[in-house]
Design an enzyme around this catalytic site. Sequence first.
Site, short mmCIF file in Angstrom:
data_model
loop_
_atom_site.label_atom_id
_atom_site.label_comp_id
_atom_site.label_asym_id
_atom_site.label_seq_id
_atom_site.Cartn_x
_atom_site.Cartn_y
_atom_site.Cartn_z
N THR A 5 0.78 -1.16 0.03
CA THR A 5 -0.02 0.01 0.08
C THR A 5 0.86 1.33 0.01
O THR A 5 1.77 1.49 0.98
CB THR A 5 -0.99 0.02 1.26
OG1 THR A 5 -1.48 -1.29 1.36
CG2 THR A 5 -1.91 0.90 1.04
N LYS A 24 -7.89 1.10 -2.58
CA LYS A 24 -7.15 0.39 -1.21
C LYS A 24 -7.19 1.69 -0.19
O LYS A 24 -7.52 1.58 1.06
CB LYS A 24 -5.75 -0.04 -1.52
CG LYS A 24 -4.91 -0.32 -0.27
CD LYS A 24 -5.63 -1.52 0.61
CE LYS A 24 -5.07 -1.86 1.79
NZ LYS A 24 -5.54 -2.64 2.74
N LYS A 46 0.33 5.58 8.36
CA LYS A 46 1.05 5.92 6.83
C LYS A 46 -0.28 5.80 5.96
O LYS A 46 -0.40 6.82 5.18
CB LYS A 46 1.74 4.72 6.52
CG LYS A 46 2.42 4.80 5.28
CD LYS A 46 1.76 3.65 4.42
CE LYS A 46 1.56 2.16 4.61
NZ LYS A 46 1.45 1.14 3.73
P1 NAD Z 1 5.93 -5.44 7.53
O1 NAD Z 1 6.62 -4.34 8.02
O2 NAD Z 1 5.58 -6.54 8.27
O3 NAD Z 1 6.83 -6.25 6.42
C1 NAD Z 1 7.27 -5.42 5.51
C2 NAD Z 1 8.73 -6.39 4.98
O4 NAD Z 1 9.32 -5.79 3.88
C3 NAD Z 1 9.61 -6.65 6.27
O5 NAD Z 1 9.97 -7.91 6.15
C4 NAD Z 1 11.07 -5.78 5.71
O6 NAD Z 1 12.10 -6.21 6.19
C5 NAD Z 1 10.85 -5.75 4.29
N1 NAD Z 1 11.73 -5.00 3.66
C6 NAD Z 1 11.63 -3.50 3.77
N2 NAD Z 1 12.34 -2.96 2.96
C7 NAD Z 1 12.89 -3.93 2.09
C8 NAD Z 1 13.71 -3.89 0.91
N3 NAD Z 1 14.43 -2.70 0.60
N4 NAD Z 1 14.03 -5.19 0.55
C9 NAD Z 1 13.50 -6.18 0.94
N5 NAD Z 1 12.55 -6.07 1.66
C10 NAD Z 1 12.35 -5.21 2.53
O7 NAD Z 1 4.55 -4.85 6.77
P2 NAD Z 1 3.19 -5.86 6.37
O8 NAD Z 1 2.31 -5.74 7.53
O9 NAD Z 1 3.55 -7.14 6.00
O10 NAD Z 1 2.56 -4.82 5.43
C11 NAD Z 1 3.05 -4.79 4.16
C12 NAD Z 1 2.37 -3.89 3.28
O11 NAD Z 1 0.96 -4.47 3.24
C13 NAD Z 1 2.19 -2.44 3.84
O12 NAD Z 1 2.08 -1.71 2.65
C14 NAD Z 1 0.87 -2.47 4.53
O13 NAD Z 1 0.26 -1.13 4.47
C15 NAD Z 1 -0.08 -3.40 3.47
N6 NAD Z 1 -1.00 -4.38 4.28
C16 NAD Z 1 -0.78 -4.66 5.59
C17 NAD Z 1 -1.76 -5.27 6.14
C18 NAD Z 1 -1.48 -6.10 7.71
O14 NAD Z 1 -2.67 -6.45 8.35
N7 NAD Z 1 -0.45 -6.26 8.20
C19 NAD Z 1 -3.10 -5.49 5.66
C20 NAD Z 1 -3.20 -5.10 4.28
C21 NAD Z 1 -2.29 -4.20 3.49
#
Ligand code: NAD
Length: 363
Positions: free
Chosen positions: A144, A219, A296
Amino acid sequence: MGPTARFLASVSRSYSTHSPNVSSRHHTTAFIGLGRMGYEMAFNLFSRTLVESGGSAHFVVCDAKEESAALFVNNFHHHFPGARVEVASSPSDAVVASETIVTMLPSSPHVQKVYATEAGGILPALRSLSQGDIASTLCIDSTTLDVEVARDVAKEVNKTGAMMVDAPVSGGVAGAKAGTLSFLVGGTKPAFERVSPILSRIGKRIMYCGPSGAGLAAKICNNMVLGVQQIAIAEAMLLGQKLGLEPVVLADVINHSTGACWSSSVNNPVPGALPDKEPPCTRDFEGGFATSLMLKDMGLATEVGDLVGCPLPMGEAAERMYKEVIEAEPELANKDFSSVYKYLRLTADEESRKGRPGQSERI
Ligand code: NAD
């Protein structure tokens, strides 16, 4: 830095052993970003793809935290001994090895970095491929992020000749685990047709929203609703208890009345309010969707609202609330955003201690 020799050697070795006559890249799917969502999505995508391919599929994972990638590989091997899943040390390595690349990163700067034109990024790796390999490459970004950033990145990917869609998700970590996510897809119709069967392996509803950026626009609107609702449910659950209601009774009433929503029926913030479920509040708000990520998303909505001249009074109020939660209780930043309830409750307790008039001692 180009693809590491050790990584490419391991990929080609595994293919020369298992399927010498087919292009390994064609059978390889990469997943970049193994966080709370990505880990579950990658696990489901890989396991279903593996089964559908009759065991011939190959996988690549990449995360900024090496330990996350190693943990994933160990766990996948534990469930599927002998499965071919490798760790790529950079997004560039992942793209050289894989025809399908899924990214699930925190937000805009991370997507810009992963798709960067600098060494290690996806774009230079794409440009280094043969025309045929570029044309067969599909990039799916489920992050997102800002609509304009996503459109710019997709434009650059499309310029190389590869396909890209924005495919943010709705359904949370529970939906990611259960494979019941909704994907909101933005891109060309042919890209949507290509991506649909892949996303169907990890989602229940794959919805076409329009051209590049349209999935994200949908979204961002949805999450603004969610962010506002979660605060309203936190307030109502706290108020109800102050008025002497049992959380389980109040949750049942709301969930069978006009106030029913995901925040009350699935992500209820009061432990014990949903006896047959285990929302993040039952684990002191661990797991789920981080408050910092919700802040965010509220920012993405209010910024784009400003840009297009759309008033968002509730969205702006909710953004201020999540900001206040994180500033006042920094440890809640990484906890589920339903911890806004915890913050309100702490504030109420504080007020009670100060003996403000009208404060009940009931909870
Ligand atoms: P998170 O922070 O748990 O996971 C993000 C991952 O990306 C981490 O493992 C991090 O180490 C990795 N990362 C960061 N920079 C990187 C890079 N340069 N190269 C490789 N890996 C990298 O976040 P999340 O909760 O999994 O959410 C991910 C996305 O999904 C976000 O945009 C969030 O808004 C969206 N989202 C989350 C949820 C939820 O319930 N958690 C639901 C819907 C949408």
